[in-house]
Design an enzyme around this catalytic site. Structure first.
Site, short mmCIF file in Angstrom:
data_model
loop_
_atom_site.label_atom_id
_atom_site.label_comp_id
_atom_site.label_asym_id
_atom_site.label_seq_id
_atom_site.Cartn_x
_atom_site.Cartn_y
_atom_site.Cartn_z
N GLY A 1 41.59 37.26 39.40
CA GLY A 1 40.79 37.74 40.29
C GLY A 1 39.14 37.26 40.20
CB CYS A 2 36.69 37.07 42.80
SG CYS A 2 36.43 39.08 43.18
CE1 TYR A 3 32.75 42.09 41.24
CE2 TYR A 3 34.47 42.95 41.99
CZ TYR A 3 33.14 42.84 42.13
OH TYR A 3 32.48 43.42 42.98
CB THR B 1 37.13 33.88 37.95
OG1 THR B 1 38.26 33.94 38.39
CG2 THR B 1 36.62 32.30 37.92
N GLY B 2 34.56 35.31 36.99
CA GLY B 2 32.97 35.28 36.33
C GLY B 2 32.91 35.91 35.22
#
Lengths: 345, 345, 345, 345
Positions: free
Chosen positions: B145-147, B149-150
């Site tokens: 997911g995007c969150y 990953t960061g």
């Protein structure tokens, strides 16, 4: 009855123009004098067309007034204010110059020796929700910073009631107007638009103010990390704060969330400008008005306390709160001139 | 040599169009088939003028391909993917359907019974910085997911090296494209513009993914609070994470900050897409490219560890990372087709 | 003295909520009833937290009132209004349903047969700057569209005085809130942000309204091209209009520019909400208030007349103007409740 | 084969960094030297983190190169370029210093006496769609301004074919990056955000350039009014232009619209970077790439010609077009290094 005469020192910054906008609509006061750092001699309406109806000229020196607001930058503000205070004029200082009780903090955080440390004990920290009666009796009120306003109001009930550990993370997201009207690359449109960043990770000047007030509220020394972020919008600060719950103070599960909510509702039950919300607040719902919206909750998986608050950094975070303080100092109803609803969308 | 044929299931969402954009410029693959949930029969360039040069028509069913990306929403994605996997097609799934190792989490967080729990152990979590060799050998890769990953890239070195306590606050700020192309009041321009809010305080679906991966990296059960925020910009996620340092692992003072920095530099020294920065990162510096910028530091007053990371949620947070995974799965150089610099300003 | 009771039909659109915000602060009226197309039974403050202090519940049918605003979409609005008008209730209609004098235009532009063409002659076009006395005597006022307000006010003095040829280009730039609160791809944040486009080049529904009013002002049939554009901001319309000067009416050179300016100043000298500016206006200087700023000039190289006007589309372009009309209809001072300055920055 | 060595004078403005970004990805050239007005000695990656991989240091003076781009402001640019041209170096000048054929125009519009009027006839106006062969043979190319690129490409077919009267209104809407990286109140975030305004109504410096080129294309003296507007977004220019159709050249009604479209399609049929669209173009569909999208149409009610064009002001409006010119000057395929699709959303 004659209106109270008020002056604005440095009307040409964003806090200053916001003061002028709000005071222009205030039924009990009259703006009789405004000054600017550079635009002296110019009509206010030339630099700020939306203020054309004020019909005032920017002066170099503030004229006679019953109460004066200073929207000068720190250090410069003290210089302007000290003679006024000595002459018995009531003053609301929007700069940081009288917020900290310990004069040494000014050397550490602001890089100057405070010119009037004897005034620090008598200056009142102008957060009416905490110091209403002192503000009402004060001659000199130090208007809180924008970040501290959102952070302290969000945390005050929890700290005062001792339900959270004094180890707190405060993560704030601010619109760009908080950085003022002075030009900088960081606030250049093409740099700030479509961007988010954290800044001042080495320590932001609003930290000592937050620490001072939270320590006065609680009993323990607090360990506070405060990280501000710049967000691509003009107005608004959303503050999200995190701390562990003290064991045994609040019930487990959903019951605890409700207890927490009740504690906040009780704490702020008489406050005209604080609203405890049922869902996470949007800064948009405070756009242009003096409200602070607060949503306390508990992360049930970790038992962590979370609170989010939203304000308009230029209103409750600056000019609106300054007028709220003025109302108290003048014995006026606290909400006078501040009744406007937020502008949405 | 013939190019590898790739297909995109659901090209019509933001992850799908971003895949199409990036793959179109990839020298070693050819997009041979794209599908859409509703626009079947339409030329890609009609719905998405910037993709007109692809010259493809949206199909109802994905055609023959060597590798297929699925950008379907969760639950729907598994349905499309399972037959492909059974037929030996390599798949990169951008949905959440194969990210969690524990099938029960799908009932809890996504509200459906996983249709192929037997595939979960063999699906590889597609964060190449942690699972490079497994991705290279995988038939099915679950793109993070995007969150996550960061957040995971920001925390991995600290968690792996055991220098922080497993009690972590993750505060993320995301651009609106992360919410997808489906219409909602929350993503309506006039509502999202000039606004910031926290959401999903009761628990966001990306939390179990973050917990799973951080627990695999560290030794202890982690206590993680994750709060996402919606920010008025199109692309980018800034994640700020906070934790206490484990006593005695890192030196005190500035020396500790430098040790921390070296630890991160060492951890990511061979990573083509991770850059440890010397100042807090801006999401703008990742706009349109596959980088993750990470800035670890210590709040010296409290001894607290802080880390900030920036990514483009649609590139490193979705389509770019999916192509990075594809490159590994196809034995291509990992950076192929992903060399574009960020677009600034 | 008892306040005048007002109702709002369809409070849940952007014009409706703006009406509620402004009327809540109006000293002479009381909102006694509000309706919504879908949210009946819900408290206004649930859907719109900034309106919580209204303390009203959304009803299915508007209650008894002395004056009713309709913020329904066209066609629906007429249905709601006709019975009220027949019952002698004063009505300000924010929809287009009573703006056009020629009933056939409704078939052509809006695709429906007007249900009460007999009311069209008696309905007054609610632009107080042109129809003040008629509005004051009206039972039914048709509040102008947002684009027509900015365009007609910008052009009225030039058309009325016959100084420009009746061949006019109107190029308008509108914030996204003008498209309303209904969801659409065009107003989805990620689509509208960082984008500008022209739309309705085949003819926008506000064109017949502009043509009707400019032809009533001038003597000739006008040839008007109107092209609206969508701009990535929430509020504001900037209109730039172009026409050739009629030969011999205005002096050449700088002298002509000054004559033009004097002509505009004279035309609007008594208008409380129109300000002729000395520099091109910014929409920001009307944010949240009822002003229309107008800057007329001449392109000396070509001798072409140019005029730019700025309004807040939801205030002077909708709710504010509706209240201005209400004030006239009720015999109140025209500016009552509309004194707020623009919010800047 | 050795790559062509290129230098960039003044890499530190927005056109300069965009050149660096695009050239870094160009397969046939190598950036060997970059200069800056103030940051000499600094690594490019310090000022511009997204360019860190360039590994270049900002110099005070441009080093040896086969071709040099100048992104200096006007007047300064000529100074830097003249010695290079005299030494036989190929130059693409992004400033205005060699765009105008009439040296006197520099006194009138830019306030300086041109230092090398003898070079003006041999400098080629670098709009490849009009001057492809001349660019290919040129030593000095004057890269068009951002507004002129969008306006001239939008109007060229209509003017060349003589279908419109030479009386043209050009209304342009530009993102803020067009105003450059130098700080100004107009480009301060809080001022430019949520605002639109027209500027330079007394005459913008890009006007003589537009007039020069359109007069070279047509036969008559043109009467052009050009009004630029500042829009709250970072990148993109939308230009909407209006003119009367010459009687008898184009059929009436829908047939005329189709004839017009065919005329444009024919005119640009071989152009790699111009696309005639079927619906009004969005600047978003050119974000970060070198395309110009053009939509010609007719307002059937008035018979007026309307055309809208969209470009990215920093790509087709500056750095991308400069590279397109460079490709021609070096005998490379015109699209080399410029193949990237627009980034959406």
């Amino acid at each position: 009855m004659a209106k109270t005469r008020v002056g604005i020192i440095n009307v040409t910054g964003y806090a200053g123009v916001e003061l002028a906008r709000l005071l222009h609509q205030h039924p009990e006061v009259e703006i009789t004098s405004v000054t600017g750092r550079s635009a002296a001699g110019q009509g206010v309406g030339v630099a700020f067309p939306h203020l054309a109806s004020l019909g005032l000229t920017i002066e170099a020196k503030v004229g006679e007034a019953d109460l004066v607001f200073s929207a000068m930058p720190h250090k410069e503000s003290a210089k302007e204010i000290i003679p006024l205070v000595n002459n018995g004029v009531k003053v609301v200082d929007i700069s940081a110059d009288f917020r900290l009780k310990n004069a040494e903090e000014y050397s550490r955080w602001y890089g100057f020796t405070h010119p009037a440390p004897q005034l620090l004990p008598e200056a009142v920290y102008g957060l009416p929700e905490l110091y209403r009666s002192q503000v009402a009796a004060a001659q000199l009120v130090a208007n809180p910073g924008c970040y501290p306003t959102g952070a302290i109001l969000a945390l005050a009930p929890a700290v005062k009631e001792g339900i959270i550990e004094p180890d707190i993370v405060i993560d704030s997201k601010s619109g760009v107007s908080g950085a003022g009207r002075s030009l900088s690359l960081q606030t250049h449109f093409s740099e700030a638009n479509e961007d988010v960043t954290a800044y001042a990770l080495g320590g932001h000047r609003h930290l000592p103010e937050i620490v001072q007030e939270l320590e006065l509220l609680g009993s323990a020394t607090t360990s506070i990390t405060f990280v501000p972020h710049l967000i691509p919008m003009t107005r608004g600060i959303l503050t999200t704060a995190y701390a562990s719950l003290v064991a045994g103070k609040i019930a487990a599960g959903e019951k605890g969330k409700e207890e927490l909510r009740q504690l906040y509702l009780e704490f702020y039950k008489s406050e005209p400008f604080v609203r405890v919300t049922e869902t996470p607040p949007h800064t948009k719902h405070t756009w242009g008005n003096n409200n602070c919206l607060i949503y306390p909750t508990i992360d049930l998986r970790t038992g962590r306390f979370i609170v989010a608050s939203a304000i308009d950094n230029l209103v409750k975070g600056a000019a609106g709160q300054a007028i709220q303080n003025m109302n108290l100092m003048l014995g006026l109803p606290e909400t006078t001139g501040l009744e406007a609803l937020a502008i949405y969308p």
